[in-house]
Design a protein around this motif. Structure first.
Motif, mmCIF file in Angstrom:
data_model
loop_
_atom_site.group_PDB
_atom_site.id
_atom_site.type_symbol
_atom_site.label_atom_id
_atom_site.label_comp_id
_atom_site.label_asym_id
_atom_site.label_seq_id
_atom_site.Cartn_x
_atom_site.Cartn_y
_atom_site.Cartn_z
ATOM 1 N N ARG A 136 -15.549 7.278 -14.903
ATOM 2 C CA ARG A 136 -16.552 7.415 -13.838
ATOM 3 C C ARG A 136 -16.136 6.697 -12.567
ATOM 4 N NH1 ARG A 136 -20.530 7.280 -18.066
ATOM 5 N NH2 ARG A 136 -20.370 5.021 -18.121
ATOM 6 N N SER A 152 -7.247 16.111 -14.541
ATOM 7 C CA SER A 152 -6.991 16.714 -15.848
ATOM 8 C C SER A 152 -6.286 18.049 -15.651
ATOM 9 C CB SER A 152 -8.300 16.910 -16.624
ATOM 10 O OG SER A 152 -9.113 17.894 -15.999
ATOM 11 N N HIS A 171 -11.904 16.341 -23.183
ATOM 12 C CA HIS A 171 -11.838 16.650 -21.751
ATOM 13 C C HIS A 171 -13.222 16.990 -21.208
ATOM 14 C CE1 HIS A 171 -7.505 16.604 -22.097
ATOM 15 N NE2 HIS A 171 -7.354 16.984 -20.836
ATOM 16 N N HIS A 195 -15.415 14.917 -18.308
ATOM 17 C CA HIS A 195 -15.957 15.527 -17.090
ATOM 18 C C HIS A 195 -17.482 15.414 -17.033
ATOM 19 C CE1 HIS A 195 -12.436 17.185 -15.080
ATOM 20 N NE2 HIS A 195 -11.937 17.438 -16.276
ATOM 21 N N GLU A 196 -18.135 15.554 -18.163
ATOM 22 C CA GLU A 196 -19.598 15.424 -18.181
ATOM 23 C C GLU A 196 -20.039 14.005 -17.851
ATOM 24 O OE1 GLU A 196 -20.540 16.900 -22.052
ATOM 25 O OE2 GLU A 196 -20.822 18.972 -21.345
ATOM 26 N N ARG A 253 -18.703 12.281 -15.644
ATOM 27 C CA ARG A 253 -18.384 12.103 -14.223
ATOM 28 C C ARG A 253 -18.950 13.309 -13.455
ATOM 29 N NH1 ARG A 253 -13.950 9.473 -11.298
ATOM 30 N NH2 ARG A 253 -13.368 10.723 -9.483
ATOM 31 N N ARG A 295 -20.277 15.913 -10.825
ATOM 32 C CA ARG A 295 -19.882 16.118 -9.435
ATOM 33 C C ARG A 295 -20.914 15.550 -8.466
ATOM 34 N NH1 ARG A 295 -18.079 21.973 -8.841
ATOM 35 N NH2 ARG A 295 -20.299 22.402 -8.846
ATOM 36 N N THR A 329 -12.571 14.785 -8.241
ATOM 37 C CA THR A 329 -12.229 15.189 -9.602
ATOM 38 C C THR A 329 -11.354 16.431 -9.487
ATOM 39 O OG1 THR A 329 -14.315 14.326 -10.456
ATOM 40 C CG2 THR A 329 -13.115 15.881 -11.846
ATOM 41 N N LEU A 352 -8.747 19.384 -11.083
ATOM 42 C CA LEU A 352 -8.255 20.155 -12.219
ATOM 43 C C LEU A 352 -6.965 20.850 -11.810
ATOM 44 C CD1 LEU A 352 -8.624 21.288 -15.099
ATOM 45 C CD2 LEU A 352 -9.874 23.214 -14.075
ATOM 46 N N ILE A 406 -15.216 23.738 -17.306
ATOM 47 C CA ILE A 406 -14.809 22.535 -16.587
ATOM 48 C C ILE A 406 -15.049 22.657 -15.087
ATOM 49 C CG2 ILE A 406 -12.831 21.038 -16.046
ATOM 50 C CD1 ILE A 406 -13.786 20.745 -18.900
ATOM 51 N N HIS A 448 -17.618 20.796 -12.883
ATOM 52 C CA HIS A 448 -17.496 19.350 -12.715
ATOM 53 C C HIS A 448 -16.392 18.964 -11.721
ATOM 54 C CE1 HIS A 448 -20.117 18.955 -16.207
ATOM 55 N NE2 HIS A 448 -19.324 19.815 -16.833
ATOM 56 N N VAL A 449 -15.693 19.966 -11.181
ATOM 57 C CA VAL A 449 -14.457 19.731 -10.429
ATOM 58 C C VAL A 449 -14.711 19.836 -8.928
ATOM 59 C CG1 VAL A 449 -12.159 20.716 -9.974
ATOM 60 C CG2 VAL A 449 -12.990 20.513 -12.323
#
Length: 340
Positions: free
Chosen positions: A130, A137, A151, A155-156, A158, A160, A169, A171, A193, A196-197
């Motif tokens: 976090r 990733s 993975h 992401h969950e 952290r 967005r 973040t 990817l 994913i 979250h990116v």
């Protein structure tokens, strides 16, 4: 320790031939190096002075101990690099044939799985994830359980919407078909994913796997529609493009004599992270990362070949390209240590 960059995923021992231009069966001697894309990205960022760490797994063996030693040498935090007794450290061989632009990779110790695909969600240090300035990733880390669930959990943890100003973040779309049953399977996992990116990076094929075929602009727009804030699409001989909802920039290629194309993308990634963390304009970030990738393409190894900031800025200046942080005028010469 708060990491400026924390990566997760693949690590290996890269075995590169000292004999250039011949098939692997004809190579007489090899060199041994740290490898694995997310680990190389951490090394690249550390060469730019960033506090970098990696979350990964090695075998409980001599090659695993070697990788810890190399991470220490490159000033990369290995606190989250643990041994897995059941599997040997992965090893990657390649042939280097620059005349035909061939650099085939041969993965050993990744069937049926590899230590770095054994990262467990419950083992993650979620606070470190976090708090990192950038969390990086790759799609390869999604190819198999338990790494896939780990993975997603990272992401969950952290979200967005919870990122602070200056946090990103990223990817790396890094699609390698030998690790997947199909492109459709990879696309389905990437879709989990992307929400979250904030930054996605890939070439045209990797973007096609993630969001479908199309022009670079169409692919970038689809990534932006998925919630990404910066879409980076590599254009091969035409350079690289970065697109946001308000800006589109293209960095032309930085021509070099290619020796080994492997690792150039990882150098690009580490330098891109350095530029983002420095708060440079997107065009300068892209130029700096482009030059850093070119330098590694002109060298034999990956991790050991990662350039320093002075090497990158010197190459930009030699090619008459803007240098982040300074305005070059005629007759100005960059000196060692002048750029930080």
């Amino acid at each position: 320790m708060t990491h400026e960059l924390l990566t997760i995923g693949r690590i290996s021992v890269d075995i590169y031939p000292n004999d250039i231009g011949v098939d692997l069966e004809d190579v007489q001697s090899f060199g041994k190096y740290l490898g694995g894309s997310p680990s190389n990205v951490a090394v690249a960022a550390a060469r730019h002075g960033r506090r970098a760490g990696v979350i990964t797994r090695t075998g409980d063996d001599a090659f695993g101990r070697y990788l810890h030693r190399e991470l220490h040498k490159f000033n990369v935090d290995d606190s989250f690099v643990l041994p897995v007794k059941a599997y040997p450290t992965a090893v990657t061989f390649c042939a280097i044939k620059p005349a035909t632009d061939e650099f085939p990779l041969y993965f050993y110790g990744r069937t049926p799985t590899a230590p770095d695909l054994q990262i467990q969600a419950e083992e993650l240090h979620l606070e470190a994830i976090r708090e990192a300035g950038i969390f990086w990733s790759t799609v390869t880390g999604l190819c198999q359980e338990p790494s896939r669930t780990a993975h997603l959990a990272a992401h969950e943890a952290r979200p967005r919407i919870g990122l602070k100003e200056g946090q990103f973040t990223i990817l790396d779309l890094d699609y390698r078909p030998m690790f997947w049953a199909s492109e459709e399977e990879a696309r389905a996992e990437v879709a989990k994913i992307l929400p979250h990116v904030t930054v996605a990076i890939g070439n045209d094929k990797e973007c096609a796997v993630a969001v479908g075929e199309g022009t670079p602009d169409e692919q970038a727009d689809r990534l932006l529609d998925a919630g990404v804030e910066i879409a980076v699409v590599k254009l091969g001989p035409e350079g690289v493009m970065a697109k946001t909802r308000t800006e589109r920039v293209v960095s032309a290629p930085v021509p070099v004599q290619t020796l080994n194309g492997l690792g150039a993308g990882d150098s690009f990634g580490g330098a891109f992270c350095h530029g983002l963390l420095s708060g440079w304009p997107l065009a300068q970030v892209l130029d700096f990362a482009n030059a850093a990738g070119a330098i590694v393409a002109s060298r034999l190894s990956c991790a050991d070949a990662m350039p320093t900031p002075d090497e990158v800025t010197s190459l930009l200046a030699e090619r008459g390209r803007p240098v982040p942080g300074i305005t070059l005028t005629e007759g100005v010469t960059l000196t060692e240590g002048a750029i930080r």
